[in-house]
Design a protein around this motif. Structure first.
Motif, PDB file in Angstrom:
ATOM      1  N   VAL A 174       0.854  -1.186   0.000  1.00 10.93           N
ATOM      2  CA  VAL A 174       0.000   0.000   0.000  1.00 10.93           C
ATOM      3  C   VAL A 174       0.887   1.232   0.000  1.00 10.93           C
ATOM      4  O   VAL A 174       1.817   1.347   0.805  1.00 10.93           O
ATOM      5  N   ILE A 175       0.614   2.162  -0.906  1.00 13.46           N
ATOM      6  CA  ILE A 175       1.410   3.377  -1.044  1.00 13.46           C
ATOM      7  C   ILE A 175       0.480   4.581  -0.937  1.00 13.46           C
ATOM      8  O   ILE A 175      -0.577   4.607  -1.568  1.00 13.46           O
ATOM      9  N   ALA A 176       0.866   5.567  -0.138  1.00  9.93           N
ATOM     10  CA  ALA A 176       0.030   6.751   0.037  1.00  9.93           C
ATOM     11  C   ALA A 176       0.787   8.013  -0.357  1.00  9.93           C
ATOM     12  O   ALA A 176       1.992   8.140  -0.088  1.00  9.93           O
ATOM     13  N   ARG A 177       0.091   8.910  -0.978  1.00 12.01           N
ATOM     14  CA  ARG A 177       0.663  10.224  -1.265  1.00 12.01           C
ATOM     15  C   ARG A 177       0.580  11.081  -0.006  1.00 12.01           C
ATOM     16  O   ARG A 177      -0.455  11.148   0.652  1.00 12.01           O
ATOM     17  N   LEU A 178       1.678  11.733   0.325  1.00 14.10           N
ATOM     18  CA  LEU A 178       1.716  12.654   1.456  1.00 14.10           C
ATOM     19  C   LEU A 178       1.784  14.067   0.895  1.00 14.10           C
ATOM     20  O   LEU A 178       2.806  14.488   0.347  1.00 14.10           O
ATOM     21  N   TYR A 179       0.686  14.791   1.009  1.00 12.76           N
ATOM     22  CA  TYR A 179       0.588  16.122   0.411  1.00 12.76           C
ATOM     23  C   TYR A 179       1.190  17.188   1.319  1.00 12.76           C
ATOM     24  O   TYR A 179       1.877  18.096   0.862  1.00 12.76           O
ATOM     25  N   ASN A 180       0.926  17.068   2.613  1.00  7.97           N
ATOM     26  CA  ASN A 180       1.426  18.042   3.595  1.00  7.97           C
ATOM     27  C   ASN A 180       2.538  17.401   4.417  1.00  7.97           C
ATOM     28  O   ASN A 180       2.295  16.491   5.193  1.00  7.97           O
ATOM     29  N   PRO A 181       3.784  17.867   4.287  1.00  2.71           N
ATOM     30  CA  PRO A 181       4.902  17.244   5.016  1.00  2.71           C
ATOM     31  C   PRO A 181       4.759  17.308   6.534  1.00  2.71           C
ATOM     32  O   PRO A 181       5.437  16.570   7.248  1.00  2.71           O
ATOM     33  N   ASP A 182       3.860  18.155   7.037  1.00  2.00           N
ATOM     34  CA  ASP A 182       3.631  18.216   8.481  1.00  2.00           C
ATOM     35  C   ASP A 182       3.025  16.921   9.004  1.00  2.00           C
ATOM     36  O   ASP A 182       3.077  16.646  10.201  1.00  2.00           O
ATOM     37  N   HIS A 183       2.443  16.130   8.097  1.00  2.19           N
ATOM     38  CA  HIS A 183       1.821  14.866   8.493  1.00  2.19           C
ATOM     39  C   HIS A 183       2.773  13.678   8.363  1.00  2.19           C
ATOM     40  O   HIS A 183       2.378  12.535   8.593  1.00  2.19           O
ATOM     41  N   GLU A 184       4.019  13.943   8.011  1.00  3.98           N
ATOM     42  CA  GLU A 184       4.964  12.852   7.737  1.00  3.98           C
ATOM     43  C   GLU A 184       5.172  11.962   8.955  1.00  3.98           C
ATOM     44  O   GLU A 184       5.275  10.740   8.837  1.00  3.98           O
ATOM     45  N   ARG A 185       5.235  12.555  10.129  1.00  4.51           N
ATOM     46  CA  ARG A 185       5.473  11.765  11.340  1.00  4.51           C
ATOM     47  C   ARG A 185       4.373  10.724  11.559  1.00  4.51           C
ATOM     48  O   ARG A 185       4.647   9.585  11.932  1.00  4.51           O
ATOM     49  N   ALA A 186       3.122  11.130  11.296  1.00  2.09           N
ATOM     50  CA  ALA A 186       2.008  10.188  11.473  1.00  2.09           C
ATOM     51  C   ALA A 186       2.130   9.013  10.513  1.00  2.09           C
ATOM     52  O   ALA A 186       1.915   7.860  10.890  1.00  2.09           O
ATOM     53  N   TYR A 187       2.500   9.304   9.268  1.00  3.88           N
ATOM     54  CA  TYR A 187       2.674   8.238   8.284  1.00  3.88           C
ATOM     55  C   TYR A 187       3.783   7.281   8.725  1.00  3.88           C
ATOM     56  O   TYR A 187       3.650   6.057   8.626  1.00  3.88           O
ATOM     57  N   MET A 188       4.890   7.846   9.213  1.00  2.19           N
ATOM     58  CA  MET A 188       6.024   7.019   9.624  1.00  2.19           C
ATOM     59  C   MET A 188       5.676   6.158  10.825  1.00  2.19           C
ATOM     60  O   MET A 188       6.044   4.988  10.892  1.00  2.19           O
TER      61      MET A 188
END
Length: 219
Positions: free
Chosen positions: A96-110
């Motif tokens: 599963v691959i997701a686009r991360l539009y706002n880099p402020d949300h990167e921590r949640a994705y990680m």
């Protein structure tokens, strides 16, 4: 031939869907706005489905039970996150691959261990490279690098062994560790270490080199 669901049919989603279709994948595109499918153009060979990308019934209609890859590439990070969670945790999609539009949300994705592509340009190309690299081979993302775990394929080279230095030199990668195909031994390699067809390899690869490096990844 892989089965891929693309959620979101804007500029990125339509470009990605066409690239995958041209590459021989079976592609189904989901978007809540039926007018968005016009972005695909006349040469798109896949299917389309109007609906919400994280809705279970919609995903079932799209064929998620036989799906190899789901790419959530809408412009809404929360939507992409929900699609990734439903596809990965509920339906057990291998990649599963997701686009991360706002880099402020990167921590949640990680923290959730989600494979993602961050940015507003070349996103379709980056997701396409991840798909081509092989399903389930991805372990983590570090900036411009991917950490991959895969079974080594040397059939395309017509030989049964390869030296670590040769792989690293020719493809600008770093081999981190390996385990023999029969599980008899594992090691952190030196440049002179020999790898055998079928060995399990842990490697660090640049995003833009994944497609060319995929010849070494055994399906």
């Amino acid at each position: 031939m892989s089965n891929v669901i693309v959620v979101g049919c804007g500029r990125v989603g339509s470009q990605l869907a066409n690239m995958l279709s041209d590459n021989g994948s079976n592609v189904c595109v989901i978007d809540r706005n039926p007018d968005a499918f016009a972005n695909l153009g006349r040469n798109f060979n896949g299917s389309v489905l109007q609906g919400i990308g994280f809705d279970e019934e919609t995903l079932l209609k799209a064929g998620i039970e036989e799906c190899d890859v789901v790419a959530a590439v809408t412009q809404l990070d929360n939507t992409n996150l929900m699609v990734a969670e439903v596809a990965g945790r509920l339906f057990g999609v291998p990649h599963v691959i997701a686009r991360l539009y706002n880099p402020d949300h990167e921590r949640a994705y990680m923290q959730l261990g989600i494979d993602y592509v961050c940015g507003t340009s070349l996103v379709a190309e980056d997701v396409f490279s991840k798909v081509v690299a092989g399903h389930g081979s991805h372990l983590d993302t570090f900036g411009e690098f991917e950490v991959l775990r895969f079974s080594l394929n040397l059939n395309g080279l017509g030989k049964k062994t390869i030296r670590v230095s040769e792989m690293e030199r020719d493809h600008d990668v770093r081999i981190i560790a390996f385990e023999r195909g029969d599980g008899s031994a594992s090691s952190i390699p030196t440049r002179d270490s020999i790898l055998y067809h079928g060995d399990t390899v842990l490697a660090c690869v640049r995003h833009e080199l994944i497609e060319s490096f995929s010849q070494y990844i055994q399906d």
